[in-house]
Design an enzyme around this catalytic site. Structure first.
Site, mmCIF file in Angstrom:
data_model
loop_
_atom_site.group_PDB
_atom_site.id
_atom_site.type_symbol
_atom_site.label_atom_id
_atom_site.label_comp_id
_atom_site.label_asym_id
_atom_site.label_seq_id
_atom_site.Cartn_x
_atom_site.Cartn_y
_atom_site.Cartn_z
ATOM 1 N N ASP A 83 0.872 -1.166 0.000
ATOM 2 C CA ASP A 83 0.000 0.000 0.000
ATOM 3 C C ASP A 83 0.917 1.225 0.000
ATOM 4 O O ASP A 83 1.477 1.596 1.032
ATOM 5 C CB ASP A 83 -0.901 -0.018 1.230
ATOM 6 C CG ASP A 83 -1.855 1.176 1.268
ATOM 7 O OD1 ASP A 83 -1.749 2.069 0.400
ATOM 8 O OD2 ASP A 83 -2.711 1.210 2.180
ATOM 9 N N ARG A 114 4.055 12.060 -6.305
ATOM 10 C CA ARG A 114 3.061 12.191 -5.235
ATOM 11 C C ARG A 114 3.104 11.002 -4.281
ATOM 12 O O ARG A 114 2.810 11.142 -3.096
ATOM 13 C CB ARG A 114 1.655 12.340 -5.827
ATOM 14 C CG ARG A 114 1.433 13.647 -6.569
ATOM 15 C CD ARG A 114 -0.051 13.937 -6.733
ATOM 16 N NE ARG A 114 -0.730 12.923 -7.530
ATOM 17 C CZ ARG A 114 -0.812 12.941 -8.851
ATOM 18 N NH1 ARG A 114 -0.233 13.927 -9.538
ATOM 19 N NH2 ARG A 114 -1.464 12.002 -9.492
ATOM 20 N N HIS A 149 -4.988 4.899 -24.929
ATOM 21 C CA HIS A 149 -4.700 3.481 -25.097
ATOM 22 C C HIS A 149 -3.999 3.293 -26.441
ATOM 23 O O HIS A 149 -3.843 4.234 -27.227
ATOM 24 C CB HIS A 149 -5.971 2.642 -25.019
ATOM 25 C CG HIS A 149 -6.429 2.359 -23.621
ATOM 26 N ND1 HIS A 149 -5.636 1.689 -22.706
ATOM 27 C CD2 HIS A 149 -7.592 2.653 -22.978
ATOM 28 C CE1 HIS A 149 -6.292 1.581 -21.566
ATOM 29 N NE2 HIS A 149 -7.475 2.159 -21.686
ATOM 30 N N ASP A 178 1.463 -0.045 -27.699
ATOM 31 C CA ASP A 178 1.879 -0.568 -26.397
ATOM 32 C C ASP A 178 3.221 -1.301 -26.491
ATOM 33 O O ASP A 178 4.120 -1.076 -25.664
ATOM 34 C CB ASP A 178 0.831 -1.545 -25.858
ATOM 35 C CG ASP A 178 -0.385 -0.843 -25.283
ATOM 36 O OD1 ASP A 178 -0.400 0.393 -25.256
ATOM 37 O OD2 ASP A 178 -1.328 -1.538 -24.869
#
Length: 395
Positions: A83, A114, A149, A178
């Site tokens: 986490d 962040r 995407h 990708d």
């Protein structure tokens, strides 16, 4: 930087043996890049959210508890569930940063900062780390925060415009953005940065933009457009359908011949085999008329007839194979491409193709043990527990 302990079950001669990779990426581009590094000998630790893990775990079809896609792209890796918003768990992860050589992340620009894992902070803890950021549009510029995407990247690069069969773009069934724009540039730049680090001792922050990575596929169009001002039109150029020497031709059994006899010698042999009228063999006079004549000739026979006629002749022609046929192709089978098995040990494993890297002098993969995808690891880290010892590793 402390060297890692090599897994004794893996060959010592693999080029990236001893290299440790921390992988924060998900879905396809980053995981495939770190899989290639793994196959070259690196030890890869995949960082995932506690519980759910990588989103791709939930995809179908399933192979055990997770998706077959996830298993194929993450075989042999370790998993560490953290986490990242928990201060204690983040502190434990940061303690292990000096042990890693490469970090791969795939968040939008600013997210890792962040989370307390941005390049500035990580490089202070480990100046030699090669930190690779894979994003849609790069770390700078007006589109850094725009979601996208694969389809968006090939559309905005101009590639999709060139994949045109009849006046409208055709949806590619391959992840060109990708993988071609993200995975492969990431791997290449990571390897280059590791070579540079061997001289300087200093790592780098690599900025891989999937949209920008698509442009090398269009080198021919860029050369034409920039040098002449005559930009390519869909279906009108040598490799996009404008030439009868590089095209798809339908057969009598409704299959297709992929014909690419570009060079004069190949073209001459091709014309003889299909029986093209000598007056049409100079295809520069009227490419459309020549193409139409070839279409009519190829349409007369089944694909099996053309396979037989083209066999053992240099004409650069192939029947378009289904994926099921392709994995049974004797060439791929003999070279051991699908000998590697993927899946948890308690069920029947699936074949898994090599990611892309294997020694040139050993083209046939030896019999390999089953390599399973990682479980989702552990989430109860504290600052006194080293992250590297809390990973769940597949045996």
């Amino acid at each position: 930087m402390a060297p890692s302990t090599r897994d004794a079950s893996r060959p010592a001669e693999l080029p990236l043996s001893g290299v440790k990779v921390l992988d924060f990426s998900g879905l396809v581009p980053g995981p495939l890049a770190t899989l290639i590094l793994f196959e070259a000998g690196a030890e890869v630790t995949k960082v995932e959210r506690p519980g759910k893990g990588d989103e791709m775990r939930s995809y179908t079809p399933k192979l055990g508890d997770d998706s077959a896609n996830f298993a194929l792209l993450n075989r042999g890796k370790k998993s560490l569930a953290v986490d990242l918003k928990d201060d204690d768990q983040l502190a434990a992860l940061l303690e292990g940063i000096p042990d890693f050589d490469v970090l791969v992340e795939q968040f939008r620009p600013g997210v890792m900062d962040r989370l307390g894992l941005g390049y500035d902070r990580v490089s202070k803890l480990n100046p030699g780390i090669v930190y690779c950021s894979i994003t849609g549009y790069g770390q700078t510029g007006p589109k850094t925060k725009v979601a996208g995407h694969d389809l968006n990247y090939v559309a905005e690069s101009g590639l999709l415009d060139q994949i045109d069969a009849s006046g409208s773009p055709v949806l590619p069934h391959a992840l060109l953005g990708d993988i071609g724009g993200g995975t492969y540039p990431a791997v290449m730049n990571i390897l280059l940065a590791l070579i540079e680090r061997s001289r300087t001792g200093t790592g780098r922050h690599l900025d891989v933009s999937m949209a920008e990575g698509v442009f090398p596929f269009l080198y021919w169009g860029l050369a034409q457009g920039h040098s002449t001002g005559d930009w390519p039109v869909p279906g009108g150029d040598l490799v996009t359908g404008g030439s009868p020497r590089y095209n798809l031709y339908r057969t009598a059994d409704d299959r297709y011949v992929a014909a690419a006899p570009l060079e004069p010698a190949f073209w001459g042999s091709f014309c003889e085999i299909v029986g093209l009228d000598p007056d049409l063999r100079d295809d520069e006079k009227d490419p459309g008329k020549t193409r139409a004549a070839i279409e009519a000739l190829i349409r007369r026979e089944d694909s099996s007839v053309w396979d037989e006629r083209f066999a053992d002749v240099d004409v650069c022609c192939s029947t378009v194979a289904t994926l099921e046929e392709a994995v049974q192709d004797p060439n791929f089978v003999e070279r051991g491409l699908f000998d590697f098995k993927v899946g948890p040990p308690e069920i029947e494993p699936d074949p898994g193709a090599a990611a892309a890297a294997r020694p040139v002098d050993a083209p046939v993969r030896p019999a390999a043990p089953i390599s399973a995808p990682p479980g989702t690891g552990f989430s109860n880290l504290t600052p006194t527990q080293e992250a590297g010892t809390r990973c769940q590793m597949i045996r």
